[in-house]
Write an enzyme that holds these catalytic residues in place. Sequence first.
Site, PDB file in Angstrom:
ATOM      1  N   ASP A 137     -73.775  76.064 129.727  1.00 38.76           N
ATOM      2  CA  ASP A 137     -74.374  76.946 128.725  1.00 38.76           C
ATOM      3  C   ASP A 137     -73.802  78.355 128.808  1.00 38.76           C
ATOM      4  OD1 ASP A 137     -75.482  77.816 131.079  1.00 38.76           O
ATOM      5  OD2 ASP A 137     -77.562  77.383 130.534  1.00 38.76           O
ATOM      6  N   GLY A 182      -5.217  84.697 108.719  1.00 39.02           N
ATOM      7  CA  GLY A 182      -4.993  85.767 107.757  1.00 39.02           C
ATOM      8  C   GLY A 182      -6.025  85.889 106.664  1.00 39.02           C
ATOM      9  N   ARG A 203     -26.211  92.871 112.728  1.00 35.81           N
ATOM     10  CA  ARG A 203     -26.604  91.778 113.607  1.00 35.81           C
ATOM     11  C   ARG A 203     -26.043  92.135 114.972  1.00 35.81           C
ATOM     12  NH1 ARG A 203     -23.529  88.269 117.143  1.00 35.81           N
ATOM     13  NH2 ARG A 203     -24.628  86.296 117.364  1.00 35.81           N
ATOM     14  N   ASP A 262     -24.891  91.352 118.631  1.00 37.76           N
ATOM     15  CA  ASP A 262     -24.461  90.343 119.592  1.00 37.76           C
ATOM     16  C   ASP A 262     -25.217  90.556 120.905  1.00 37.76           C
ATOM     17  OD1 ASP A 262     -22.520  88.196 120.274  1.00 37.76           O
ATOM     18  OD2 ASP A 262     -21.784  89.681 121.707  1.00 37.76           O
ATOM     19  N   GLU A 267     -29.293  88.717 118.147  1.00 45.21           N
ATOM     20  CA  GLU A 267     -28.996  87.402 118.712  1.00 45.21           C
ATOM     21  C   GLU A 267     -29.875  87.230 119.940  1.00 45.21           C
ATOM     22  OE1 GLU A 267     -25.323  84.802 120.672  1.00 45.21           O
ATOM     23  OE2 GLU A 267     -25.320  86.997 120.782  1.00 45.21           O
ATOM     24  N   ASP A 325     -20.977  79.862 117.351  1.00 45.27           N
ATOM     25  CA  ASP A 325     -21.217  79.654 118.779  1.00 45.27           C
ATOM     26  C   ASP A 325     -21.535  78.216 119.154  1.00 45.27           C
ATOM     27  OD1 ASP A 325     -20.796  82.097 120.034  1.00 45.27           O
ATOM     28  OD2 ASP A 325     -22.747  82.871 119.439  1.00 45.27           O
ATOM     29  N   ARG A 357     -14.333  76.869 114.158  1.00 44.20           N
ATOM     30  CA  ARG A 357     -13.875  78.074 113.464  1.00 44.20           C
ATOM     31  C   ARG A 357     -12.613  77.790 112.653  1.00 44.20           C
ATOM     32  NH1 ARG A 357     -14.693  82.133 118.720  1.00 44.20           N
ATOM     33  NH2 ARG A 357     -16.908  81.633 119.027  1.00 44.20           N
TER      34      ARG A 357
END
Length: 595
Positions: free
Chosen positions: A34, A184, A342, A344, A373, A448, A522
């Site tokens: 209680d 390039g 952003r 890193d 990040e 990544d 990449r």
Amino acid sequence: MLFHDSHSEEYRSPLGAIPAGGALTIRFWCDESDTVILRTWDGQEHQLPMTPIGGDRFEATLQVPETPMLLWYDFIIPRRYDVARYGNAWDQLGGVGCYYQGQPVSYQVTVYDPAYTTPHYLRTGVVYQIFPDRFYRDANGFKGRARKIAAAHPEATFHEQWNEKPDLNPDPANGDNMALDFFGGTLRGIRQKLDYIQSLGANILYLNPIFRARTNHRYDTGSYEEIDPILGSMEDFEALVREAAKRGMHILLDGVFSHTGADSQYFNRFGRYPTVGAYQSRQSPYASWYTFQTFPDEYSSWWGFYTLPTVEKHNPQYRSYLLNPETGVFPGWIRRGACGWRLDVADELPMDLLRDMRSAIKRVNPDSVLLGEVWEDASNKVSYGTPRSYVLGDTLDSVMNYPLRRGVIDFMNGVIDAHALRRIILHQQEVYPAPFYYALMNLLGSHDRVRILNALCGYDREGAIQMDRAEAAKVTLSKAGLKAAKRRYLEAVRLLCALPGAPTIYYGDEIGMTGMADPWNRAPMAWDMADEKLRGEVQKLLRHRRESAVLQTGFLRVDAPDADTLVITRYLQNGRDVFGNAVEGGKATVKISRV
């Protein structure tokens, strides 16, 4: 029975994070005593007897602290022969808790600054991430820049054919890929493809670093003040910003401030800059930025990579270089038209520096953004032995949502079920303030990690490299595996478009590009080998998200009717969204099934 569910408004009201100074009501169900005591911790312990409200239920209302912080609570239940303790679930994701014999893991309440706000375009937008060297090579090529490029990049090699594979050239000193091959891609090329990006529904371009650097990824900054000559010129950047602005689009820059390149105007190990760098002389104006064990060849570096000397982040000269209102790097690029930064490895930057970074850009443009990040729970992280909370309203606007990414991939691959993914989503909703939660960068692919289609074929593991590169080079997805991965990918994008936060597309994922970790994730944008059907489906999902106010800022309910299905419901309350704004539209229900 003892019971509390922090994900249910019946037991915690209001749900989620609380503005500082606000009221919080906690309820508990107990038929074994209680007496129930609510124990809280805000730097000191407090014990508050809970009031019986009938039906074995107890209630307590408290004022949360006036200062933004993390507040903790659990329960003490004196019984006839012992004292029971009740706290957070074992996985610390909130919701239904559990019984403990000793001190329990407490529930978290995020108490944040009531004035905290984040840019509207981030809460309602779609992000498209571009690796600049690999996106689009404009027809002018290096015209007018060849001599400058040769001086800045004497070690660089250039691919003649756009669709060649990136080179793998490990550094014998540390095994890291040297990343000295270039395709390039240019800023002018990105500008020429704005129609394409806009057609997808994206309105925020997140560019991997564009500043002068030795490598193709440019995370080894050579000069924060120069556009890399391979990419173009300052005029090219300003033209990109202007053209994007005409379309209601924003340019988010990627900044690396925990370290610089050894090949930089600040360190100048290779003597390629006209400045006297810290490596060259103890009298260099940059000498105090770095820590040398034995001058000049032994120095502190990021994760032991000699090419990335770490910066002393408390150094006043370094901070002034970044933050000076008139000459600083941070405000300077906002004045040039960037919407923000952003950061890193944001968790390697001191909290007071993050506060100063945010203040520096907000003074120039209150609608600018500082996004970090951070790979873990951004509300409650221990970094280098120090507890950190990035969600209180004084440091970051938001973060890249890697925990959600991990959960979505694991769900789609059958590692976890829908109930577990639901808990991940509800936990973030609980501990992240709405301004932060609705501004999350919700990603699936990134520079990544392995490409998302590879991840959805089971090739996503812990660590940046994840497997021996010789083995990774041999990985080819089967036709059946690729077909299944694309189905899962569309369901995953559908989920991101249904949740709060900005859905984020890594360039090429929308057209079916594959690849293991660096360098294959990449690769150049496969413009002439695109899966147009996949692109069309992604486009429909993203454009629908951009056109639906309730999917952008509506309230959220998450259900898991079975192990393979999530149901996301977004809705308004009295015609208003989470932020109290009147919006048109009704309820939206999205069903996600792993396939």
